[in-house]
Write a protein that holds these residues in place. Structure first.
Motif, PDB file in Angstrom:
ATOM      1  N   ASP A 150      -8.667   4.166   7.479  1.00 52.66           N
ATOM      2  CA  ASP A 150      -8.224   5.095   6.573  1.00 52.66           C
ATOM      3  C   ASP A 150      -7.791   4.480   5.075  1.00 52.66           C
ATOM      4  O   ASP A 150      -6.922   3.750   5.074  1.00 52.66           O
ATOM      5  CB  ASP A 150      -6.730   5.838   7.239  1.00 52.66           C
ATOM      6  N   PRO A 151      -8.576   4.732   4.221  1.00 53.33           N
ATOM      7  CA  PRO A 151      -8.255   4.297   2.819  1.00 53.33           C
ATOM      8  C   PRO A 151      -6.818   4.206   2.243  1.00 53.33           C
ATOM      9  O   PRO A 151      -6.412   3.248   1.711  1.00 53.33           O
ATOM     10  CB  PRO A 151      -8.980   4.985   1.899  1.00 53.33           C
ATOM     11  N   ALA A 152      -6.096   5.349   2.757  1.00 48.39           N
ATOM     12  CA  ALA A 152      -4.820   5.605   2.311  1.00 48.39           C
ATOM     13  C   ALA A 152      -3.888   4.211   3.034  1.00 48.39           C
ATOM     14  O   ALA A 152      -2.781   4.088   2.656  1.00 48.39           O
ATOM     15  CB  ALA A 152      -4.327   6.726   2.508  1.00 48.39           C
ATOM     16  N   LYS A 153      -4.385   3.942   4.151  1.00 52.53           N
ATOM     17  CA  LYS A 153      -3.407   2.971   5.085  1.00 52.53           C
ATOM     18  C   LYS A 153      -3.975   1.361   4.954  1.00 52.53           C
ATOM     19  O   LYS A 153      -3.374   0.634   5.310  1.00 52.53           O
ATOM     20  CB  LYS A 153      -3.188   3.519   6.156  1.00 52.53           C
ATOM     21  N   GLN A 154      -4.998   1.264   4.175  1.00 56.12           N
ATOM     22  CA  GLN A 154      -5.456  -0.048   4.150  1.00 56.12           C
ATOM     23  C   GLN A 154      -4.520  -1.084   3.139  1.00 56.12           C
ATOM     24  O   GLN A 154      -4.188  -0.646   2.172  1.00 56.12           O
ATOM     25  CB  GLN A 154      -6.816   0.034   3.514  1.00 56.12           C
ATOM     26  N   ASP A 182       0.927  -1.141  -0.095  1.00 50.70           N
ATOM     27  CA  ASP A 182       0.027  -0.067  -0.121  1.00 50.70           C
ATOM     28  C   ASP A 182       0.783   1.076  -0.041  1.00 50.70           C
ATOM     29  O   ASP A 182       1.939   1.387   0.410  1.00 50.70           O
ATOM     30  CB  ASP A 182      -0.741   0.046   1.230  1.00 50.70           C
ATOM     31  N   ALA A 183       0.262   2.467  -0.217  1.00 53.83           N
ATOM     32  CA  ALA A 183       1.050   3.684  -0.326  1.00 53.83           C
ATOM     33  C   ALA A 183       1.585   4.097   0.891  1.00 53.83           C
ATOM     34  O   ALA A 183       2.721   4.560   0.864  1.00 53.83           O
ATOM     35  CB  ALA A 183       0.061   4.716  -0.714  1.00 53.83           C
ATOM     36  N   ALA A 184       1.130   3.738   2.049  1.00 54.00           N
ATOM     37  CA  ALA A 184       1.628   4.031   3.238  1.00 54.00           C
ATOM     38  C   ALA A 184       2.861   3.245   3.520  1.00 54.00           C
ATOM     39  O   ALA A 184       3.756   3.999   3.938  1.00 54.00           O
ATOM     40  CB  ALA A 184       0.628   4.009   4.325  1.00 54.00           C
ATOM     41  N   MET A 185       2.933   1.918   3.175  1.00 54.87           N
ATOM     42  CA  MET A 185       4.024   1.143   3.431  1.00 54.87           C
ATOM     43  C   MET A 185       5.328   1.554   2.416  1.00 54.87           C
ATOM     44  O   MET A 185       6.336   1.712   2.967  1.00 54.87           O
ATOM     45  CB  MET A 185       3.702  -0.351   3.418  1.00 54.87           C
ATOM     46  N   ARG A 186       4.846   1.953   1.207  1.00 51.49           N
ATOM     47  CA  ARG A 186       5.803   2.310   0.433  1.00 51.49           C
ATOM     48  C   ARG A 186       6.356   3.661   1.011  1.00 51.49           C
ATOM     49  O   ARG A 186       7.691   3.985   0.704  1.00 51.49           O
ATOM     50  CB  ARG A 186       5.143   2.659  -1.221  1.00 51.49           C
ATOM     51  N   THR A 235      -3.299  -4.064   0.762  1.00 49.89           N
ATOM     52  CA  THR A 235      -3.759  -4.335  -0.621  1.00 49.89           C
ATOM     53  C   THR A 235      -4.230  -5.743  -0.661  1.00 49.89           C
ATOM     54  O   THR A 235      -4.092  -6.561   0.241  1.00 49.89           O
ATOM     55  CB  THR A 235      -2.701  -4.075  -1.602  1.00 49.89           C
ATOM     56  N   PHE A 236      -4.867  -6.185  -1.940  1.00 55.82           N
ATOM     57  CA  PHE A 236      -4.970  -7.427  -2.088  1.00 55.82           C
ATOM     58  C   PHE A 236      -4.003  -8.209  -1.934  1.00 55.82           C
ATOM     59  O   PHE A 236      -3.940  -9.568  -1.479  1.00 55.82           O
ATOM     60  CB  PHE A 236      -5.914  -7.672  -3.591  1.00 55.82           C
ATOM     61  N   GLU A 237      -2.774  -7.886  -2.289  1.00 56.31           N
ATOM     62  CA  GLU A 237      -1.800  -8.597  -2.413  1.00 56.31           C
ATOM     63  C   GLU A 237      -1.307  -8.935  -1.136  1.00 56.31           C
ATOM     64  O   GLU A 237      -0.643 -10.199  -0.541  1.00 56.31           O
ATOM     65  CB  GLU A 237      -0.624  -7.935  -3.261  1.00 56.31           C
ATOM     66  N   LEU A 255      -5.776  -9.374  11.050  1.00 56.96           N
ATOM     67  CA  LEU A 255      -6.692  -8.611  12.061  1.00 56.96           C
ATOM     68  C   LEU A 255      -6.142  -6.968  12.242  1.00 56.96           C
ATOM     69  O   LEU A 255      -7.242  -6.243  12.314  1.00 56.96           O
ATOM     70  CB  LEU A 255      -6.638  -9.132  13.702  1.00 56.96           C
ATOM     71  N   ALA A 256      -5.057  -6.615  12.164  1.00 53.59           N
ATOM     72  CA  ALA A 256      -4.662  -5.333  12.499  1.00 53.59           C
ATOM     73  C   ALA A 256      -5.084  -4.650  11.059  1.00 53.59           C
ATOM     74  O   ALA A 256      -5.366  -3.461  11.331  1.00 53.59           O
ATOM     75  CB  ALA A 256      -3.004  -5.300  12.561  1.00 53.59           C
ATOM     76  N   SER A 257      -4.756  -5.119   9.758  1.00 56.00           N
ATOM     77  CA  SER A 257      -5.257  -4.574   8.859  1.00 56.00           C
ATOM     78  C   SER A 257      -6.651  -4.281   8.665  1.00 56.00           C
ATOM     79  O   SER A 257      -7.063  -3.258   7.960  1.00 56.00           O
ATOM     80  CB  SER A 257      -4.722  -5.377   7.606  1.00 56.00           C
TER      81      SER A 257
END
Length: 346
Positions: free
Chosen positions: A309-313, A236-240, A315-317, A302-304
């Motif tokens: 926040d949509p920006a921190k959710q 996700d964008a936050a992790m990148r 991804t499917f992967e 569970l944490a996910s």
């Protein structure tokens, strides 16, 4: 002097531990009556109990409404049912460690049903293993100039830095002490099952389960390894944005645990055919790898799911990778259970 456990066949004697500073006895018997822990075990018990104190104090304070260690602006300061339940559950889980160490160092602990002990120890080992591996590596990275990226350091606050240091140091001590207590206990109670080749008699589903676990485990290892080496596809964008040494170490650790589970499961199922003569190594790999993959796959899922926040959710992967971790852990846990129960029946 030797004793036999209730699970050993006639004539199968347990190792002589009279000269072991970690184990001493007065009397004997298959139930463990009369056994008293040696100085080493008592010291490990004290370390394990003491190591739970900082975490229990922090969790209790947070449940009581304190914000100690939680900086301004942290999401943890926001009222919400999820964090309350999470704090209560994790508080209870860490408190359970106190009961476990008492069980492992008291004569009555030998009379507890095997699954009532092995399941909590399996979960505890799985939760603590990544911390023991990753936390020292993250500290080392910080010392040599690694650590978090600038974006990660600038992100919104979550916990004060000292909280991580105190809590993870305590977790590391708990893990080492628990291992030091469980291994002598398991040797006294189930030592015979560690002997011989890693063969699983019977059970048509066991070997296919080990093969499927190997496939999913290798897939997880490949994905987590890709992320550990700096790959960003599927994140996700936050992790990148916050990617750095700490994230790389975590991903690498999850990948190593999945690989350990895959290898351990296959060796338990096919070790005899491969010519392996000892079951201890495959058991250790399967135990730690499966426990770590299953528990952390479940926790990350569970944490996910709690993120709004949509920006921190995730991804499917990412969800697919967490599912792969859980599937690998569950399958290898089944292989482990089959191995241990089959050896009990021998």
């Amino acid at each position: 002097m030797t004793t036999r456990t209730a699970h050993d066949p006639p004539g199968a004697a347990a190792p002589d531990l009279d000269d072991d500073p970690f184990d001493s006895r007065s009397g004997g018997g298959s139930s463990g009556d009369g056994w008293v822990p040696g100085r080493g075990l008592r010291a490990l018990r004290a370390v394990a109990v003491a190591a739970t104190v900082p975490y229990l104090v922090l969790k209790s304070a947070w449940l009581a409404g304190s914000h100690i260690g939680i900086p301004e602006g942290s999401v943890l300061r926001e009222p919400g049912l999820f964090f309350t339940v999470a704090n209560a559950v994790t508080l209870a889980m860490d408190a359970t460690l106190v009961l476990l160490v008492l069980l492992l160092t008291q004569a009555w602990g030998m009379r507890i049903r095997a699954w009532l002990l092995t399941v909590p120890v399996f979960v505890a080992a799985g939760l603590l293993a990544p911390i023991v591996i990753a936390f020292p590596a993250q500290l080392l990275g910080g010392l040599v100039g690694g650590g978090e990226s600038e974006a990660a350091a600038a992100r919104e606050p979550f916990l004060d830095g000292w909280v991580y240091d105190v809590v993870y140091t305590g977790f590391g001590l708990q893990a080492l002490a628990l291992a030091g207590l469980f291994l002598p206990y398991a040797r006294r109670r189930w030592g015979r099952r560690w002997q011989g080749r890693p063969a699983i008699p019977g059970g048509r589903a066991t070997r296919p389960a080990a093969v499927l676990a190997a496939l999913t485990g290798l897939a997880v290892t490949g994905v987590q390894g890709y992320w550990a080496l700096g790959g960003s596809a599927g994140l996700d964008a936050a992790m990148r944005a916050r990617y750095g040494w700490n994230t790389a170490v975590l991903c690498g650790t999850y990948g190593l645990l999945a690989l350990a589970a895959a290898v351990g499961g296959v060796l338990l199922a096919y070790g005899a055919r491969l010519g392996l003569r000892r079951v201890r190594g495959p058991l250790a790999l399967a135990w730690i790898g499966a426990g770590g993959s299953l528990t952390w796959g479940a926790w990350l899922t569970l944490a996910s799911l709690s993120v709004t926040d949509p920006a921190k959710q995730s991804t499917f992967e990412m969800y697919l990778t967490y599912a792969g971790q859980m599937i690998t852990g569950l399958l290898v846990a089944g292989v482990l259970a089959r191995c241990l129960t089959a050896r009990q029946a021998e």
